[in-house]
Write a protein that holds these residues in place. Sequence first.
Motif, PDB file in Angstrom:
ATOM      1  N   SER A   1      41.985  24.213  25.892  1.00  0.00           N
ATOM      2  CA  SER A   1      40.962  25.015  25.185  1.00  0.00           C
ATOM      3  C   SER A   1      41.034  26.479  25.590  1.00  0.00           C
ATOM      4  CB  SER A   1      39.567  24.454  25.479  1.00  0.00           C
ATOM      5  OG  SER A   1      39.280  24.586  26.859  1.00  0.00           O
ATOM      6  N   GLY A   2      42.241  26.950  25.993  1.00  0.00           N
ATOM      7  CA  GLY A   2      42.428  28.361  26.321  1.00  0.00           C
ATOM      8  C   GLY A   2      42.722  29.183  25.069  1.00  0.00           C
ATOM      9  N   SER A   3      43.260  30.375  25.298  1.00  0.00           N
ATOM     10  CA  SER A   3      43.495  31.314  24.197  1.00  0.00           C
ATOM     11  C   SER A   3      44.453  30.742  23.158  1.00  0.00           C
ATOM     12  CB  SER A   3      44.058  32.621  24.751  1.00  0.00           C
ATOM     13  OG  SER A   3      45.126  32.371  25.654  1.00  0.00           O
ATOM     14  N   ALA A   4      45.548  30.109  23.608  1.00  0.00           N
ATOM     15  CA  ALA A   4      46.531  29.576  22.662  1.00  0.00           C
ATOM     16  C   ALA A   4      45.924  28.422  21.873  1.00  0.00           C
ATOM     17  CB  ALA A   4      47.779  29.118  23.414  1.00  0.00           C
ATOM     18  N   ALA A   5      45.206  27.558  22.574  1.00  0.00           N
ATOM     19  CA  ALA A   5      44.631  26.370  21.927  1.00  0.00           C
ATOM     20  C   ALA A   5      43.586  26.764  20.880  1.00  0.00           C
ATOM     21  CB  ALA A   5      43.984  25.478  22.990  1.00  0.00           C
ATOM     22  N   LEU A   6      42.658  27.634  21.265  1.00  0.00           N
ATOM     23  CA  LEU A   6      41.564  27.967  20.336  1.00  0.00           C
ATOM     24  C   LEU A   6      42.078  28.767  19.144  1.00  0.00           C
ATOM     25  CD1 LEU A   6      38.497  28.717  22.661  1.00  0.00           C
ATOM     26  CD2 LEU A   6      39.251  26.563  21.668  1.00  0.00           C
ATOM     27  N   SER A   7      43.100  29.567  19.362  1.00  0.00           N
ATOM     28  CA  SER A   7      43.671  30.313  18.244  1.00  0.00           C
ATOM     29  C   SER A   7      44.292  29.344  17.230  1.00  0.00           C
ATOM     30  CB  SER A   7      44.713  31.299  18.777  1.00  0.00           C
ATOM     31  OG  SER A   7      45.336  31.973  17.740  1.00  0.00           O
ATOM     32  N   ALA A   8      45.019  28.342  17.739  1.00  0.00           N
ATOM     33  CA  ALA A   8      45.607  27.331  16.842  1.00  0.00           C
ATOM     34  C   ALA A   8      44.506  26.550  16.132  1.00  0.00           C
ATOM     35  CB  ALA A   8      46.497  26.376  17.642  1.00  0.00           C
TER      36      ALA A   8
ATOM     37  N   ILE B   1      36.730  33.600  24.811  1.00  0.00           N
ATOM     38  CA  ILE B   1      36.561  32.166  24.560  1.00  0.00           C
ATOM     39  C   ILE B   1      35.279  31.897  23.766  1.00  0.00           C
ATOM     40  CG2 ILE B   1      36.228  29.924  25.696  1.00  0.00           C
ATOM     41  CD1 ILE B   1      39.168  31.094  25.673  1.00  0.00           C
ATOM     42  N   THR B   2      34.217  32.626  24.086  1.00  0.00           N
ATOM     43  CA  THR B   2      32.968  32.439  23.336  1.00  0.00           C
ATOM     44  C   THR B   2      33.207  32.701  21.847  1.00  0.00           C
ATOM     45  OG1 THR B   2      31.713  33.172  25.267  1.00  0.00           O
ATOM     46  CG2 THR B   2      30.550  33.196  23.149  1.00  0.00           C
ATOM     47  N   GLY B   3      33.870  33.809  21.547  1.00  0.00           N
ATOM     48  CA  GLY B   3      34.086  34.179  20.147  1.00  0.00           C
ATOM     49  C   GLY B   3      35.001  33.214  19.424  1.00  0.00           C
ATOM     50  N   LEU B   4      36.108  32.841  20.081  1.00  0.00           N
ATOM     51  CA  LEU B   4      37.048  31.908  19.441  1.00  0.00           C
ATOM     52  C   LEU B   4      36.388  30.548  19.223  1.00  0.00           C
ATOM     53  CD1 LEU B   4      40.352  32.656  21.414  1.00  0.00           C
ATOM     54  CD2 LEU B   4      39.983  33.055  18.974  1.00  0.00           C
ATOM     55  N   LEU B   5      35.651  30.110  20.251  1.00  0.00           N
ATOM     56  CA  LEU B   5      35.011  28.798  20.149  1.00  0.00           C
ATOM     57  C   LEU B   5      33.999  28.779  19.005  1.00  0.00           C
ATOM     58  CD1 LEU B   5      34.542  25.964  21.339  1.00  0.00           C
ATOM     59  CD2 LEU B   5      32.841  26.979  22.881  1.00  0.00           C
ATOM     60  N   LYS B   6      33.226  29.860  18.907  1.00  0.00           N
ATOM     61  CA  LYS B   6      32.235  29.934  17.822  1.00  0.00           C
ATOM     62  C   LYS B   6      32.932  29.836  16.461  1.00  0.00           C
ATOM     63  CE  LYS B   6      28.295  30.955  15.745  1.00  0.00           C
ATOM     64  NZ  LYS B   6      27.284  29.903  15.588  1.00  0.00           N
ATOM     65  N   GLY B   7      34.040  30.565  16.325  1.00  0.00           N
ATOM     66  CA  GLY B   7      34.791  30.507  15.064  1.00  0.00           C
ATOM     67  C   GLY B   7      35.256  29.088  14.772  1.00  0.00           C
ATOM     68  N   CYS B   8      35.766  28.417  15.787  1.00  0.00           N
ATOM     69  CA  CYS B   8      36.254  27.037  15.605  1.00  0.00           C
ATOM     70  C   CYS B   8      35.104  26.122  15.185  1.00  0.00           C
ATOM     71  CB  CYS B   8      36.867  26.517  16.906  1.00  0.00           C
ATOM     72  SG  CYS B   8      38.431  27.281  17.332  1.00  0.00           S
ATOM     73  N   LEU B   9      33.986  26.208  15.907  1.00  0.00           N
ATOM     74  CA  LEU B   9      32.852  25.320  15.613  1.00  0.00           C
ATOM     75  C   LEU B   9      32.330  25.563  14.198  1.00  0.00           C
ATOM     76  CD1 LEU B   9      30.917  25.646  19.020  1.00  0.00           C
ATOM     77  CD2 LEU B   9      32.292  23.683  18.247  1.00  0.00           C
TER      78      LEU B   9
END
Length: 560
Positions: A18-25, A207-215
């Motif tokens: 769930s790092g930068s590479a994972a959340l971007s994908a 991570i907060t921003g990427l995670l929010k986008g994913c959710l």
Amino acid sequence: MMEIEHWDESHDVLVVGSGSAALSAALRVSVAGLRCKIIEKSEWIGGTSAMSGAGTWIPANHHATAAGLKDSSDDALAYLRSASPAGWQAREDHLWMAFAHAAPHALRFIETHSPLRFTLTREPDILQEREGGKAGGRMLSPKPLSKWIVGRYAGKIRPSTLPHLFTYQEVYDGNLYHRPVQATLRVLPRLIWRLLSRSRAQGSALITGLLKGCLEHGCRVETDARAVELVPDTNGHIVGLVVDAGGVRKRYRAFAGVVIASGGFEWNREMLTEHFPGELDWLGSPRTNEGDGQRMMAAVGGALAHMDQANVYPSIPTQYERKPHGLPITFQAAKHAIIVNRNGKRFVSEYDFNIGVAVDRRDPVTGQPQNLPAWLIADNRLLKEAPPLAWCARRSPNWLVKADSLQDLASKIGVPATAFKETVARFNGFCRLGKDLDFRRGESPWEQFKAGGSDNAMGLIERPPFLAAPFNRSILGTKGGARTNELGQVLRENGAIIQGLYAAGLAMANPIGTFAVAPGTTIGPNLTWGFICGEALANRTRYEHASELKPNRRQMGVRQ
Ligand SMILES: Cc1cc2nc3c(=O)[nH]c(=O)nc-3n(C[C@H](O)[C@H](O)[C@H](O)COP(=O)(O)OP(=O)(O)OC[C@H]3O[C@@H](n4cnc5c(N)ncnc54)[C@H](O)[C@@H]3O)c2cc1C
């Protein structure tokens, strides 16, 4: 191998880590309407990326364009070619090309589909004088974001060893390292607001921003779940994952593919000793980065490469999760300090961004480190000029060795005294001359930038007590992993693609190794390679299992 019939869950895409590479994908595939699940081994979300400064190197980005700075993907590619070590272009050029062209799109995509916003920092390319190099415009870092935006996940973003209350730029502009009190007072109202609104910058914001986008795009997250095995079908195509969730083994189906973004292997003692023999100081990443991804990909035939490459970065001892840990700080770039090797000799400019390469230099015959053990040597001004170091020295009393004479210091750290004293005398001579004839310390544009001017780069080592701190390899993340193609697909030794299997970030054979062409060249490329994998997955025509993809409920307008 027989395909496993029973599946506990079915998804289109499974992302490991769930790092930068994972959340971007995950963001890329979720926006495309694919049903994605993130599998994270730790109780925390974000990996090393959440702990990081999130200095993000993205050439030809739209923020630079808006600021009137000229750049292009072609310039970026020319720079990667001119700045990288000899021999790398032959193997990595096609991946550099893919990165240079995708990176600006990845950044724009992330900012379009998540609340994450970046700003430019002032850092230049470290070799801006080379072809394609730039004096600015390629390094960014996130603006602060409130953790509240991720609702119940707010308390699950991995904490850092760095003070994420400050933005990346505030750390540098305020000179937090040398003047912590003044730097804090300078932005105090902002800091109070951030405390009240639970806002953080750097890796926490990333991570907060990427995670929010994913959710927001329907992606699901499972923490405390360790991916343990990739499941191939009879053709060797990856169709799922075995996950260990709290001691219970589950089988998850992935119709389109699995992205491995599980970071480095630095906490796997066996792998670390094999690929990085010799002295090590500290590790800076979460203890869950144990090379599971590399092991799983190798088990299904993935070719591993660059296993001896890593983000080797100067670090000082700290505590994290109540255990000894590394805190990355360029503490060796101090006016009255030098680095010496086991022979008591200098071997690199102390302001060199890639000092980790010199520290990690290996004997071509034995494979053992040539310079280790190495030491930072300073006079008594080191601690006075850097309060965080003084604090660290108090908390780790065995870290620094002190002596009233250079002779005594040499004998305490076990380096030959005569050579050691000659080295200090030679350096002091360079200080009086105003020129480092051995390593040109403070001369390159990058080193002048870091020193705040060439006059500031060197100062006499003369005032006792003299200090020595270990300066061996500290690793923020290894960079060896599965060999991939321009789409992030994992390759076999013979170059064939393993269908359904992708790798990004530090779990891939990273095309930028220990030698980094700029700061931010792990997070920037990681985001980009995650995006590239996601983009490839989103293009269903490329996939064996495309016909099996189920329409996404959100895409069909069904409320979740
Ligand atoms: C303090 C600090 C500051 C840094 N600052 C910068 C910077 O400013 N710029 C920069 O470019 N780099 C920086 N770095 C380096 C950078 O943070 C890392 O290289 C990068 O974050 C690695 O990203 P990743 O996505 O590959 O892996 P990670 O972010 O480490 O994520 C990997 C995740 O995978 C999980 N995982 C592992 N195994 C499994 C499994 N079997 N199943 C499920 N999950 C698994 C791990 O728990 C982890 O959460 C810094 C590092 C540190 C420590």
